[in-house]
Motif scaffolding. Structure first.
Motif, PDB file in Angstrom:
ATOM      1  N   ALA A   1     -31.653  14.081   9.180  1.00 23.63           N
ATOM      2  CA  ALA A   1     -31.846  12.635   8.736  1.00 23.63           C
ATOM      3  C   ALA A   1     -33.930  13.455   8.168  1.00 23.63           C
ATOM      4  N   ALA A   2     -34.522  13.607   8.791  1.00 21.75           N
ATOM      5  CA  ALA A   2     -36.085  13.725   8.315  1.00 21.75           C
ATOM      6  C   ALA A   2     -35.570  14.857   7.220  1.00 21.75           C
ATOM      7  N   ILE A   3     -35.991  15.771   7.212  1.00 15.84           N
ATOM      8  CA  ILE A   3     -35.322  16.758   5.809  1.00 15.84           C
ATOM      9  C   ILE A   3     -34.515  15.839   4.935  1.00 15.84           C
ATOM     10  N   MET A   4     -33.747  14.786   5.063  1.00 11.03           N
ATOM     11  CA  MET A   4     -33.798  14.658   4.084  1.00 11.03           C
ATOM     12  C   MET A   4     -34.856  13.523   2.875  1.00 11.03           C
ATOM     13  N   GLY A   5     -35.918  12.891   3.866  1.00 11.36           N
ATOM     14  CA  GLY A   5     -36.990  11.854   3.344  1.00 11.36           C
ATOM     15  C   GLY A   5     -37.328  10.563   4.264  1.00 11.36           C
ATOM     16  N   SER A   6     -35.509   9.977   5.063  1.00  9.94           N
ATOM     17  CA  SER A   6     -36.045   9.118   5.969  1.00  9.94           C
ATOM     18  C   SER A   6     -34.789   9.176   6.901  1.00  9.94           C
ATOM     19  N   ILE A   7     -35.114   8.642   7.988  1.00  8.63           N
ATOM     20  CA  ILE A   7     -33.481   8.097   8.896  1.00  8.63           C
ATOM     21  C   ILE A   7     -33.094   6.860   8.630  1.00  8.63           C
ATOM     22  N   GLY A   8     -33.898   6.045   7.464  1.00 15.42           N
ATOM     23  CA  GLY A   8     -33.079   4.823   6.562  1.00 15.42           C
ATOM     24  C   GLY A   8     -31.911   5.452   5.928  1.00 15.42           C
ATOM     25  N   ILE A   9     -32.117   6.230   5.403  1.00 13.31           N
ATOM     26  CA  ILE A   9     -30.970   7.070   4.466  1.00 13.31           C
ATOM     27  C   ILE A   9     -29.030   7.477   5.535  1.00 13.31           C
TER      28      ILE A   9
ATOM     29  N   ASN B   1     -39.320  23.366  -0.418  1.00 16.42           N
ATOM     30  CA  ASN B   1     -38.163  23.856  -1.082  1.00 16.42           C
ATOM     31  C   ASN B   1     -37.221  23.544  -0.808  1.00 16.42           C
ATOM     32  N   PRO B   2     -36.157  22.046  -0.767  1.00 23.87           N
ATOM     33  CA  PRO B   2     -35.506  22.130   0.096  1.00 23.87           C
ATOM     34  C   PRO B   2     -33.724  22.509   0.083  1.00 23.87           C
ATOM     35  N   LYS B   3     -34.027  23.555  -1.478  1.00 22.57           N
ATOM     36  CA  LYS B   3     -33.264  23.450  -1.922  1.00 22.57           C
ATOM     37  C   LYS B   3     -31.457  23.395  -1.880  1.00 22.57           C
ATOM     38  N   ASP B   4     -31.542  21.996  -2.625  1.00 20.42           N
ATOM     39  CA  ASP B   4     -30.447  21.382  -2.246  1.00 20.42           C
ATOM     40  C   ASP B   4     -29.694  21.346  -1.559  1.00 20.42           C
TER      41      ASP B   4
ATOM     42  N   LEU C   1     -29.393  16.632   0.167  1.00 23.60           N
ATOM     43  CA  LEU C   1     -30.239  16.453  -0.368  1.00 23.60           C
ATOM     44  C   LEU C   1     -30.255  15.277  -1.561  1.00 23.60           C
ATOM     45  N   LEU C   2     -30.298  14.643  -1.624  1.00 21.47           N
ATOM     46  CA  LEU C   2     -29.833  13.229  -2.278  1.00 21.47           C
ATOM     47  C   LEU C   2     -30.704  12.788  -3.375  1.00 21.47           C
ATOM     48  N   LYS C   3     -30.336  13.372  -4.895  1.00 21.75           N
ATOM     49  CA  LYS C   3     -30.875  13.081  -6.171  1.00 21.75           C
ATOM     50  C   LYS C   3     -32.027  11.704  -6.384  1.00 21.75           C
ATOM     51  N   GLY C   4     -33.296  12.210  -6.193  1.00 21.81           N
ATOM     52  CA  GLY C   4     -34.211  11.688  -6.489  1.00 21.81           C
ATOM     53  C   GLY C   4     -34.907  11.419  -5.470  1.00 21.81           C
ATOM     54  N   VAL C   5     -34.274  11.656  -4.258  1.00 23.35           N
ATOM     55  CA  VAL C   5     -35.378  11.321  -2.959  1.00 23.35           C
ATOM     56  C   VAL C   5     -36.093  12.572  -2.818  1.00 23.35           C
ATOM     57  N   THR C   6     -37.452  12.848  -2.969  1.00 21.38           N
ATOM     58  CA  THR C   6     -38.016  13.497  -2.351  1.00 21.38           C
ATOM     59  C   THR C   6     -37.859  13.984  -0.807  1.00 21.38           C
ATOM     60  N   SER C   7     -37.774  15.087  -0.657  1.00 19.37           N
ATOM     61  CA  SER C   7     -37.374  16.098   0.585  1.00 19.37           C
ATOM     62  C   SER C   7     -39.036  16.429   1.303  1.00 19.37           C
ATOM     63  N   PRO C   8     -39.299  16.115   2.781  1.00 21.81           N
ATOM     64  CA  PRO C   8     -40.528  16.569   3.310  1.00 21.81           C
ATOM     65  C   PRO C   8     -40.519  18.115   2.503  1.00 21.81           C
TER      66      PRO C   8
ATOM     67  N   VAL D   1     -35.257  23.357   9.579  1.00 22.71           N
ATOM     68  CA  VAL D   1     -36.037  23.185   8.250  1.00 22.71           C
ATOM     69  C   VAL D   1     -36.508  24.623   7.307  1.00 22.71           C
ATOM     70  N   THR D   2     -36.680  25.845   7.721  1.00 22.27           N
ATOM     71  CA  THR D   2     -36.597  26.630   6.388  1.00 22.27           C
ATOM     72  C   THR D   2     -35.924  27.210   5.590  1.00 22.27           C
ATOM     73  N   GLN D   3     -34.394  27.091   6.207  1.00 18.97           N
ATOM     74  CA  GLN D   3     -33.866  27.199   5.459  1.00 18.97           C
ATOM     75  C   GLN D   3     -32.450  26.354   5.547  1.00 18.97           C
ATOM     76  N   PRO D   4     -31.940  24.596   5.561  1.00 19.60           N
ATOM     77  CA  PRO D   4     -31.111  24.135   5.446  1.00 19.60           C
ATOM     78  C   PRO D   4     -30.086  24.463   4.095  1.00 19.60           C
ATOM     79  N   GLU D   5     -30.130  25.306   3.144  1.00 17.16           N
ATOM     80  CA  GLU D   5     -29.407  25.409   2.750  1.00 17.16           C
ATOM     81  C   GLU D   5     -28.328  26.755   2.492  1.00 17.16           C
ATOM     82  N   ARG D   6     -28.581  27.330   3.796  1.00 12.24           N
ATOM     83  CA  ARG D   6     -27.745  28.021   4.359  1.00 12.24           C
ATOM     84  C   ARG D   6     -26.238  27.286   4.660  1.00 12.24           C
ATOM     85  N   PHE D   7     -26.572  26.538   5.282  1.00 11.08           N
ATOM     86  CA  PHE D   7     -25.178  25.348   6.427  1.00 11.08           C
ATOM     87  C   PHE D   7     -23.997  24.512   5.883  1.00 11.08           C
ATOM     88  N   ASP D   8     -22.870  24.835   5.783  1.00 11.36           N
ATOM     89  CA  ASP D   8     -22.191  23.859   5.491  1.00 11.36           C
ATOM     90  C   ASP D   8     -21.427  22.430   7.161  1.00 11.36           C
ATOM     91  N   VAL D   9     -21.179  23.692   7.799  1.00  9.11           N
ATOM     92  CA  VAL D   9     -20.237  22.790   8.623  1.00  9.11           C
ATOM     93  C   VAL D   9     -21.204  23.419  10.255  1.00  9.11           C
TER      94      VAL D   9
END
Length: 352
Positions: free
Chosen positions: A250-258, A120-123, A110-117, A226-234
């Protein structure tokens, strides 16, 4: 002076807009560092090159690339000009396979300043290690008969060597991050390759007792992204599963462009290749709408690859400072151009 010779392949579409952005950023970093220099050599290989020459690259193209320290790729493919199976297998996949780039690495955070779709993305901050040389994308199979009797067979190939190599790479990365590896499997439905994958994962994990592990079926894992991305590392995954998961990332970050990616040659025999995940986006070519962050984040991964970890971390910090300030392209909710985002990142780097 540490001089790095980089083969630059803008490729198709917006690759010609974002690759120069990445090059400018890397040159700026080199100027700041003082003891680092980048020399870029550009190659015109693309779908337009195919239309003129009948191939995506010259017959000796790989020989031309081999002496370089790394390859900086923009995008490959334009369905308006050349079918994908020709453009990708003639350039991108050809380089990956013949340069033994057996590991594909793609982060999602989760990039700071970018809104995830996500509500509650939880960083979240995760990294997918994808086996990049075989698996479901092997070129073994064929077709027989015609009409209603036509049969197509596609063989998935899983060698112990390649499977274990990807898993060890994932465990080594986890040791530098949050000490956790998740295996993507489907052993409840694929009866040979996936139980084999599970067995190798269990064997490899015994060599890393300090690393926590779990194994998730790919369908559930995609849902958890989609539901719990914060639980994962590698996450370590086969070629197909890794490909799908990273697009979800890429989609949960907000765009495949980043989204960035690295194709790693682990034995040092050939150069590794760094590319953004996005495609050539022919619909926005020349409009200044292309997001340069995917290519610039890819440059950060290149810096990491060369051991410049601190510089890579600073670059990612500057990317997030830029997005936090609202300097973004339209795909992630901004109103700025490719050039404006690039210039802002460069300006912030110079002010460090």
């Amino acid at each position: 002076m540490k001089k790095l010779n980089i083969a630059s392949i803008p490729g198709d579409g917006v690759g010609h807009e974002v690759v120069p952005s990445g090059e400018q950023v890397l040159k700026t970093i080199a100027d700041i560092h003082g003891g680092l220099a980048f020399e870029f050599t550009s190659f015109p290989w693309s779908c337009n090159y195919y239309l003129e020459h009948g191939s995506m690259m010259p017959e000796n193209g790989l020989d031309q690339l081999k002496p370089f320290d790394a390859i900086f790729l923009g995008a490959v493919g334009d369905l308006n000009l050349v079918p994908d199976h020709i453009s990708l297998w003639g350039l991108l996949i050809k380089i990956r396979r013949e340069f033994e780039q057996s590991i594909n690495m793609r982060p999602a955070k989760l990039l700071k300043g970018v809104t995830s779709p996500l509500a509650n993305p939880k960083d979240f901050d995760l990294l997918v290690v994808r086996e990049n040389s075989e698996g479901e994308y092997s070129s073994i199979g064929g077709k027989i008969h015609q009409g209603e009797d036509e049969v197509a067979i596609q063989n998935a190939v899983f060698s112990r060597k390649a499977t274990e190599r990807a898993m060890r790479f994932a465990f080594e990365l986890a040791g530098k991050r949050r000490q956790h590896v998740t295996s993507a499997t489907k052993s409840n439905g694929i009866v040979y390759s996936m139980p084999f994958w599970d067995d190798v994962f269990k064997e490899v994990s015994t060599d890393y007792p300090s690393i926590q592990t779990d194994s998730q079926h790919i369908d559930a894992l995609a849902a958890f992204f989609v539901t719990q991305p914060e639980r994962f590392d590698v996450i370590v995954a086969s070629n197909l599963f890794g490909d799908i998961l990273t697009d979800v990332g890429a989609a949960i970050m907000g765009s495949i462009g980043i989204a960035p990616a690295a194709n790693i040659n682990v034995n040092g025999k050939y150069p590794s290749m760094f590319e953004p995940v996005h495609g050539s986006a022919p619909d926005i070519v020349g409009k200044g709408l292309a997001n340069p962050i995917g290519q610039i984040w890819t440059a950060k991964m290149m810096l990491d690859h060369f051991g410049e970890i601190e510089l890579g971390a600073k670059l990612l910090d500057v990317i997030e400072e830029t997005t936090t300030a609202g300097i973004m392209t339209a795909d992630i909710g901004g109103k700025h151009s490719t050039e404006e985002v690039t210039n802002e990142i460069i300006h912030r780097l110079k002010s460090l």
